[in-house]
Write a protein that holds these residues in place. Structure first.
Motif, PDB file in Angstrom:
ATOM      1  N   SER A  45     -13.101 -52.350   2.799  1.00 46.30           N
ATOM      2  CA  SER A  45     -13.670 -52.656   4.108  1.00 46.30           C
ATOM      3  C   SER A  45     -12.780 -53.633   4.874  1.00 46.30           C
ATOM      4  N   GLN A  46     -12.029 -54.450   4.122  1.00 46.67           N
ATOM      5  CA  GLN A  46     -11.168 -55.437   4.764  1.00 46.67           C
ATOM      6  C   GLN A  46      -9.920 -55.649   3.910  1.00 46.67           C
ATOM      7  N   VAL A  47      -8.762 -55.712   4.574  1.00 46.12           N
ATOM      8  CA  VAL A  47      -7.511 -55.955   3.857  1.00 46.12           C
ATOM      9  C   VAL A  47      -6.785 -57.108   4.543  1.00 46.12           C
ATOM     10  N   PRO A  48      -6.727 -58.277   3.898  1.00 42.71           N
ATOM     11  CA  PRO A  48      -5.958 -59.395   4.459  1.00 42.71           C
ATOM     12  C   PRO A  48      -4.507 -59.318   3.990  1.00 42.71           C
ATOM     13  N   VAL A  49      -3.591 -59.616   4.883  1.00 45.70           N
ATOM     14  CA  VAL A  49      -2.167 -59.551   4.533  1.00 45.70           C
ATOM     15  C   VAL A  49      -1.406 -60.537   5.401  1.00 45.70           C
ATOM     16  N   PHE A  50      -0.301 -61.038   4.878  1.00 49.02           N
ATOM     17  CA  PHE A  50       0.541 -61.937   5.661  1.00 49.02           C
ATOM     18  C   PHE A  50       1.521 -61.142   6.506  1.00 49.02           C
ATOM     19  N   GLU A  51       1.876 -61.727   7.623  1.00 53.24           N
ATOM     20  CA  GLU A  51       2.846 -61.108   8.536  1.00 53.24           C
ATOM     21  C   GLU A  51       4.136 -60.781   7.786  1.00 53.24           C
ATOM     22  N   GLU A  52       4.703 -59.646   8.098  1.00 53.78           N
ATOM     23  CA  GLU A  52       5.946 -59.108   7.541  1.00 53.78           C
ATOM     24  C   GLU A  52       5.788 -58.562   6.126  1.00 53.78           C
ATOM     25  N   ALA A  53       4.617 -58.624   5.555  1.00 53.78           N
ATOM     26  CA  ALA A  53       4.367 -58.021   4.242  1.00 53.78           C
ATOM     27  C   ALA A  53       4.046 -56.542   4.413  1.00 53.78           C
ATOM     28  N   PRO A  54       4.231 -55.751   3.347  1.00 48.40           N
ATOM     29  CA  PRO A  54       3.834 -54.340   3.416  1.00 48.40           C
ATOM     30  C   PRO A  54       2.327 -54.197   3.219  1.00 48.40           C
ATOM     31  N   VAL A  55       1.807 -53.067   3.691  1.00 57.06           N
ATOM     32  CA  VAL A  55       0.374 -52.834   3.540  1.00 57.06           C
ATOM     33  C   VAL A  55       0.106 -51.363   3.277  1.00 57.06           C
ATOM     34  N   GLU A  56      -0.941 -51.095   2.523  1.00 53.92           N
ATOM     35  CA  GLU A  56      -1.422 -49.729   2.316  1.00 53.92           C
ATOM     36  C   GLU A  56      -2.927 -49.728   2.501  1.00 53.92           C
ATOM     37  N   LEU A  57      -3.398 -48.851   3.359  1.00 52.61           N
ATOM     38  CA  LEU A  57      -4.837 -48.665   3.556  1.00 52.61           C
ATOM     39  C   LEU A  57      -5.203 -47.322   2.944  1.00 52.61           C
ATOM     40  N   ARG A  58      -6.204 -47.353   2.062  1.00 47.71           N
ATOM     41  CA  ARG A  58      -6.507 -46.164   1.277  1.00 47.71           C
ATOM     42  C   ARG A  58      -7.552 -45.270   1.934  1.00 47.71           C
ATOM     43  N   CYS A  59      -7.333 -43.971   1.774  1.00 54.00           N
ATOM     44  CA  CYS A  59      -8.271 -42.977   2.292  1.00 54.00           C
ATOM     45  C   CYS A  59      -8.337 -41.828   1.307  1.00 54.00           C
TER      46      CYS A  59
END
Lengths: 114, 117
Positions: free
Chosen positions: A9-23
């Motif tokens: 429901s929520q993904v916190p991340v720092f600027e310039e880091a990679p991210v993956e949102l799952r579906c």
């Protein structure tokens, strides 16, 4: 009928880091897949879509997603996020024959902090 | 190149009143869709128009909800005897056609935020 699951429901991340949102999706027929982004108090904007062909799809703002039929997934990725990427992200699916309803997940809120 | 527009942007009404929400699709788009987005949820399909006719209205929650598109462009979503549970953001989208291929992309308007007191 189709359904979509966005487990985070929520993904916190720092600027310039990679991210993956799952579906993950469920469907008895072949599908089209979409990712939309919604900024506060705005409508949905299409990020990218998979209709056919290459399973790696590139979209706007540096986002990409990979369609994995065997795992029924369509995860969204970005190698380096910006503060401005903070928004709600929705995965959506529809059957690819005739008219089929666009079915959305419950959304994942991406929170990018400095 | 105007996008999908919706009016009003916000609507506050009292329980039991009648409301109309308007959608102007992208020019030339034959397909038009209405969705409802409740707080913390994804949009839920309400109704789909192909031209002037409602091709699929299976998402309308009950007979208090009705939508029209008399000339195949502008659409109005009508809600009678509003209830507090109708409070949500109502989104409109349009696409070039309702068929397969690249025509499948739906373009969304900013929504109408409805609050029923």
């Amino acid at each position: 009928a189709q359904s979509v699951t966005q487990l985070d429901s929520q993904v916190p991340v720092f600027e310039e880091a990679p991210v993956e949102l799952r579906c993950n999706y469920s469907s008895s027929v072949s599908v089209y897949l979409f990712w939309y982004v919604q900024y506060p108090n705005q409508g949905l904007q299409l990020l990218l879509k998979y209709l056919s062909g290459s399973t790696l799809v590139k979209g706007i703002n540096g986002f990409e997603a990979e369609f994995n039929k065997s795992q029924t997934s369509f995860h969204l990725r970005k190698p380096s996020v910006h503060i401005s990427d903070t928004a709600e992200y929705f995965c959506a699916v529809k059957g690819n024959t005739g008219f089929q309803k666009l079915v959305f997940g419950t959304g994942t809120r991406l929170l990018v902090s400095p | 190149g105007a996008g999908v527009s919706q009016t009003p942007s916000n609507k506050v009404t009292e329980k039991g009143k009648y409301v109309e929400l308007r959608c102007d699709p992208i020019s030339g788009h034959t397909a038009l869709y209405w969705y409802r987005q409740s707080l913390g949820q994804g949009p839920e399909f309400l109704i789909y128009f192909q031209g002037t006719g409602a091709a699929d209205d299976s998402g309308l929650p009950n007979d208090r909800f009705f939508a029209v598109r008399p000339e195949g462009s502008v659409s109005t979503l009508k809600i009678q005897r509003t209830e507090r549970g109708d409070s949500a953001v109502y989104l409109c989208a349009s696409s070039l056609g309702g068929g397969s291929g690249r025509q499948e992309t739906q373009y969304f308007g900013p929504g109408t935020r409805l609050l029923v007191l």
